[in-house]
Write an enzyme that holds these catalytic residues in place. Structure first.
Site, mmCIF file in Angstrom:
data_model
loop_
_atom_site.group_PDB
_atom_site.id
_atom_site.type_symbol
_atom_site.label_atom_id
_atom_site.label_comp_id
_atom_site.label_asym_id
_atom_site.label_seq_id
_atom_site.Cartn_x
_atom_site.Cartn_y
_atom_site.Cartn_z
ATOM 1 C CD GLU A 122 -3.104 1.205 2.413
ATOM 2 O OE1 GLU A 122 -2.742 0.516 3.266
ATOM 3 O OE2 GLU A 122 -3.657 2.025 2.182
ATOM 4 N N GLY A 254 3.210 2.502 10.810
ATOM 5 C CA GLY A 254 3.016 1.721 12.032
ATOM 6 C C GLY A 254 2.709 0.263 11.846
ATOM 7 C CB ALA A 255 0.929 -1.885 11.484
ATOM 8 C CG MET A 256 0.227 -3.160 5.035
ATOM 9 S SD MET A 256 -0.608 -1.852 4.380
ATOM 10 C CE MET A 256 -1.792 -2.756 3.257
ATOM 11 C CG ASN A 258 0.079 -7.044 3.979
ATOM 12 O OD1 ASN A 258 -0.024 -5.809 3.105
ATOM 13 N ND2 ASN A 258 1.009 -6.777 4.829
ATOM 14 C CG HIS A 290 -6.140 0.723 12.554
ATOM 15 N ND1 HIS A 290 -6.912 1.752 12.495
ATOM 16 C CD2 HIS A 290 -5.640 0.675 11.441
ATOM 17 C CE1 HIS A 290 -6.756 2.357 11.228
ATOM 18 N NE2 HIS A 290 -5.946 1.507 10.490
ATOM 19 C CD GLU A 291 -2.822 -1.643 10.498
ATOM 20 O OE1 GLU A 291 -3.491 -2.130 9.306
ATOM 21 O OE2 GLU A 291 -2.326 -0.567 10.911
ATOM 22 C CG HIS A 294 -7.811 -1.906 7.996
ATOM 23 N ND1 HIS A 294 -8.552 -1.062 7.235
ATOM 24 C CD2 HIS A 294 -6.629 -1.024 8.095
ATOM 25 C CE1 HIS A 294 -7.979 0.230 7.414
ATOM 26 N NE2 HIS A 294 -6.917 0.309 8.014
ATOM 27 C CD GLU A 313 -6.122 3.308 6.597
ATOM 28 O OE1 GLU A 313 -6.294 3.146 7.910
ATOM 29 O OE2 GLU A 313 -5.474 2.584 5.973
HETATM 30 N N1 BES Z 1 -3.186 0.892 5.621
HETATM 31 C C1 BES Z 1 -2.315 1.554 6.775
HETATM 32 C C2 BES Z 1 -0.705 1.436 6.652
HETATM 33 C C3 BES Z 1 -0.429 2.479 5.455
HETATM 34 C C4 BES Z 1 -0.140 3.780 5.596
HETATM 35 C C5 BES Z 1 0.362 1.666 4.395
HETATM 36 C C6 BES Z 1 0.310 4.570 4.556
HETATM 37 C C7 BES Z 1 0.790 2.526 3.126
HETATM 38 C C8 BES Z 1 1.021 3.851 3.563
HETATM 39 C C9 BES Z 1 -2.699 0.915 8.072
HETATM 40 O O1 BES Z 1 -3.934 0.300 8.154
HETATM 41 C C10 BES Z 1 -2.531 2.293 9.021
HETATM 42 O O2 BES Z 1 -3.305 3.105 9.093
HETATM 43 N N2 BES Z 1 -1.644 2.195 9.876
HETATM 44 C C11 BES Z 1 -1.491 3.440 10.912
HETATM 45 C C12 BES Z 1 -1.686 3.082 12.310
HETATM 46 C C13 BES Z 1 -3.173 3.188 12.472
HETATM 47 C C14 BES Z 1 -3.537 2.593 13.916
HETATM 48 C C15 BES Z 1 -3.798 4.512 12.443
HETATM 49 C C16 BES Z 1 -0.078 3.609 10.744
HETATM 50 O O3 BES Z 1 0.731 2.975 10.173
HETATM 51 O O4 BES Z 1 0.422 4.670 11.373
HETATM 52 ZN ZN ZN Z 2 -5.365 1.819 8.610
#
Ligand code: BES
Ligand code: ZN
Length: 850
Positions: A122, A254-256, A258, A290-291, A294, A313
């Site tokens: 992503e 922070g995390a993804m 997948n 959160h993840e 999703h 999001e």
């Molecule tokens: N889908 C995002 C990760 C992401 C963000 C991928 C930008 C590519 C580009 C993931 O679900 C996400 O939102 N992560 C947040 C943390 C969340 C608790 C708000 C992050 O990584 O900060």
């Molecule tokens: Zn997210």
């Protein structure tokens, strides 16, 4: 990558992809500098498209061969992708490409971190793995075969076959390419299992590098709590046989999420009492939730295009906030979320980077994973829920899942389920998605013959590209108190739809004291003429915990801003009110800690700027120090007792209750250390058996510049723990005295453990400085220069993290002419860098504005 006018993408230009995909097979032959990726994709013409143009995205790929229906072709290849002539009937496209994960420092696509292979696709990273229609509305079932010598070979979906040197995975759920993931490494698993509501057994694993096994238990518990919560609250079950989480040290975000294989920045999943703070534990629980959430809001129902990013999001942030408030304290969680919203989103909305929650154009989508899309996106859902009520919200969500499962949806689809459920017209509400800027809500009041009238006027300042705004729907939660402190009207939801509107409350014996915007019912700035006596009254009597806290915050902000504008001193109204709350044992310690905390320097700067003043970072720093010292002096008789009362017996637990006690104890310690030269803090540091208390003590000592010895001891103790060492770097740059901050940061960037290519280390160190307002804004411009130097250096390796960090300059218009000139010079220097990335070019250009 070019510095010249990068191409803009528009929402209005959306067109479906001319082909549909019936199945994808990927075969990976792993090697650090020459990984072979073979793909076989079954395409067929899309009946909803009138084009037959065949373009596949692809970047930094070495094309070895390509075939259509088994016949070798020579497609036209550019930096951005591949075009070919294809039949007007179903066909099979095959390609072999070669990529180099080891030299991929951008951390997008397939890359290596600490010897393991991992992916981040992503938003548009899959195109760095193979040729593909890399857009979220193209959904397909994936079959993946991985060949590699690593002991653990993972991809999405369910495992179908594994053997010596290979593994095969099939994902039965159609998904867009951004949810693809692959991990290969010599990892160890922390295993567990979960039985879903309908009796399905799911295997769970958290995979980590050897040595980190002991830091997985909390994350696993959080995952199981998330799975249960989503079943109970949203009726959503997990849909595969296995759910894997992998921790990686090098990660931009922070995390993804997948599908079936979430990849986490190790800082957002690994935790033990000795190495992680209470705040880390809470964040880990929230981000795992959160993840995981999703899986339904993002994966089963995904986004039609990246303009709809808030669809997944905003909703998923809202869901993780609900989850945390159910697991911990609702009141404290709401206050924390509003503090974050104001610090990040209001700041963004009031500056050159302001944009609608659903933007209409972008150059680089990575630059739109913003506080506005995420946090304001979540606030919009909260407002919608307040407006339609809990029951209708639930029915609308059920309809959303039923109607759009398996689809790539839009904000229009989302709003339509609410319209269909409630019969409401949401066209005015939709302005929250299309209009940028934070509305100001001016309040006036009148009282006559037992009737109290509240009049509101809304106005949203101009934002880039949007000089004029229409009035929005604003849910305003109001309660009324009588002068002796009793609530005479319980919370009711006023629904404002006009530019100016009045609401009446009749049958009142005396003029009430209003509690407006309870629970922060809308993301607006409330402007109301009031007195500190009334603020103190609400801090003492309001039954709404958010507004109770808000009253204390307003009192403190009023004191601090007046110290800076008319040289007034800290008044007894503030001190007495704070003292009362601190001494009130009936209040949650975590809440008391929030009342005791001072507003941030950034908050004060923005408030002064909004009131027509030019903030001086160094004077703001001094004022905040003065208030802290006044608190300490005024409360000195009670501080030791509270410090002792907040002691938690027994083994460490990260639960809300003991964490709340430690939060209050830490706030008290910070005041105490201004009076006792750091004695208590030294004792706490020496005795600490958990990171929360160790770090609190170290921070207190650094703030009074007495922490040298402890800093060295901390480094010695934790030099082999990356995540703890990030804290060590961060604390020093974040808490250095204004005059020392730049020098301290510069010295730390020369430390042997300063690995600038690691985003966590880079952010900890440079981000500490940019958050140290008086240090970063040193009048000689040395802070700006140092940060710009490092951004220029990082951009060549990692554009995404560079572009994000460039936002530290976004508030430059607040400051005096000298500082503005210094910042502009640095921004221009960044822009003039040869081969500056599209990411950073877009951000810096927008920050500079016109
Ligand atoms: N889908 C995002 C990760 C992401 C963000 C991928 C930008 C590519 C580009 C993931 O679900 C996400 O939102 N992560 C947040 C943390 C969340 C608790 C708000 C992050 O990584 O900060
Ligand atoms: Zn997210």
């Amino acid at each position: 990558m070019t510095n010249e006018a990068p191409q803009k993408i528009y929402l209005a230009d959306y067109k479906p992809f001319p082909f549909l995909i019936d199945g994808v097979e990927l075969n990976f032959d792993l090697a650090p500098r020459a990984t072979r990726v073979k793909s076989k994709i079954n395409f067929r013409p899309n009946p909803d498209s009138d084009s037959r143009e065949f373009f596949l995205h692809g970047e930094n790929l070495k094309l070895i061969s390509a075939k259509i229906d088994g016949k070798e072709i020579s497609p036209e290849v550019t930096d951005l992708g591949l075009t070919a002539d294809v039949p007007d009937a179903p066909f099979v496209f095959e390609a072999v490409v070669e990529i180099s994960p080891e030299t991929n420092t951008a951390l997008e696509g397939l890359y290596m971190s600490g010897g393991m292979y991992c992916t981040q696709c992503e938003a548009e990273g899959f195109r760095k793995i193979t040729y593909y229609p890399d857009r979220p509305d193209v959904m397909a079932k994936f079959k993946v075969r991985i060949q590699g010598s690593e002991s653990v070979l993972l991809s999405n979906g369910n495992p179908v076959e594994q053997g010596e040197g290979f593994a095969e995975w099939h994902d039965p759920w159609p998904k867009p390419a951004y949810l693809f993931a692959l991990v290969a490494g010599n990892l160890v698993a922390h295993p567990d299992s979960f039985t879903t509501n309908s009796g399905k057994e799911v295997e769970l694993n958290i995979y980590v590098r050897p040595g980190d096994e002991g830091k997985c238990a909390f994350g696993m518990g959080a995952l199981k709590r998330s799975m249960t919560w989503d079943e109970e609250v949203y009726g959503r079950e997990y849909d595969l046989d296995i759910f894997n989480i992998v921790a990686v040290d090098d990660f931009n975000m922070g995390a993804m999420e997948n599908k079936g294989l979430n990849i986490f920045n190790s800082s957002c999943v690994l935790a033990s009492p000795e190495t992680a703070t209470d705040a880390n534990f809470e964040r880990i629980e929230g981000i795992i939730a959160h993840e995981y959430f999703h899986n339904w809001t993002g994966n089963r129902i995904t986004c039609r295009d990246w303009f709809q990013l808030c669809l997944k999001e905003g909703l998923t942030v809202f869901r993780d906030q609900q989850f945390t408030s159910d697991m911990r304290s609702r009141a404290v969680k709401r206050i924390d979320d509003v503090i974050t919203l104001r610090a990040r989103q209001f700041r963004e909305d009031n500056g050159p980077l302001a944009h609608p929650v659903r933007p209409e154009s972008f150059v680089e989508i990575n630059n739109f994973y913003t506080a506005t899309v995420y946090d304001k996106g979540a606030e919009i859902i909260g407002m919608l829920k307040r407006l339609v009520g809990d029951e209708n919200y639930k029915r609308a969500l059920d309809l959303y899942f039923e109607r759009h499962d398996g689809e790539a949806a839009t904000i229009e689809d989302w709003l339509k389920v609410f319209e269909d459920t409630t019969g409401r017209d949401l066209s005015q509400f939709a302005l929250w998605y299309s209009q940028a800027g934070t509305p100001r809500l001016k309040v006036s009041e009148a009282f006559e013959d037992g009737t109290y009238i509240l009049t509101f006027k809304q106005e949203t300042p101009p934002t880039p590209g949007q000089p004029e705004k229409d009035p929005r729907v604003i849910p305003i939660a109001v309660g009324l108190l009588n002068p002796n402190g009793d609530e005479v009207r319980e919370t009711c939801m006023l629904e404002m739809t006009e530019e100016e509107q009045s609401f009446r409350f009749s049958g009142l014996a005396a003029k009430p004291i209003p509690s407006i915007l309870r629970e922060f019912s809308a993301p607006v700035i409330l402007e109301r003429e009031t007195t500190n006596a009334e603020r103190a009254f609400l801090l003492a009597h309001d039954t709404d915990p958010f507004n109770k806290w808000e009253a204390g915050r307003a009192l403190a902000k009023d004191t601090i801003t007046r110290m800076l504008t008319d040289d007034s001193t800290v008044g007894s109204d503030l001190l007495d009110a704070i003292s009362k709350v601190l001494r009130d044992d009936s209040l949650d310690p975590a809440f008391r800690a929030l009342v005791l905390a001072l507003p941030s320097a950034d908050d004060i700067a923005q408030t002064l700027f909004d009131a027509g003043h030019t903030p001086d970072p160094s004077r703001i720093h001094t004022a905040l120090e003065t208030v802290a010292l006044s608190y300490a002096t005024h409360l000195q008789d009670v501080l030791p007792k509270i410090y002792a009362d907040m002691h938690v017996d027994g083994p460490y637990s990260p639960d809300a209750e003991p964490a709340g006690k430690r939060a209050l104890q830490g706030a008290v310690l910070s005041l105490l250390s201004r009076l006792d030269g750091g004695n208590q803090a030294r004792a706490q540091f020496a005795a600490a058996d958990n990171m929360t208390q160790q770090l609190q003590a170290l921070a207190c000592l650094l703030r009074i510049d007495r922490g040298r010895e402890q800093l060295a001891a901390f480094e010695e103790q934790w030099k082999d723990d990356r995540l703890v060492m990030d804290k060590w770097f961060n604390l020093q740059t974040a808490l250095a005295a204004p005059e020392a901050a730049v020098q301290t940061t510069e010295a730390l960037t020369k430390h042997a453990a300063f690995d600038w290519k690691n985003p966590n280390r880079f952010r900890a160190t440079l981000g500490g400085l940019t958050g140290n307002m008086a240090g970063f804004h040193s009048p000689d411009g040395s802070g700006y220069r140092l940060v710009a130097d490092w951004l220029i250096k990082l951009d060549a390796a990692n554009p995404q993290t560079t572009a994000r960090m460039s936002t530290c300059f976004d508030s430059w218009r607040r400051y005096d002419a000298d500082r503005q000139a210094l910042i502009k010079a640095e921004l221009s220097r960044i822009l003039a860098t040869p081969k500056l990335s599209r990411d950073t070019t877009e951000m810096v250009t927008r920050i500079l504005g016109d």
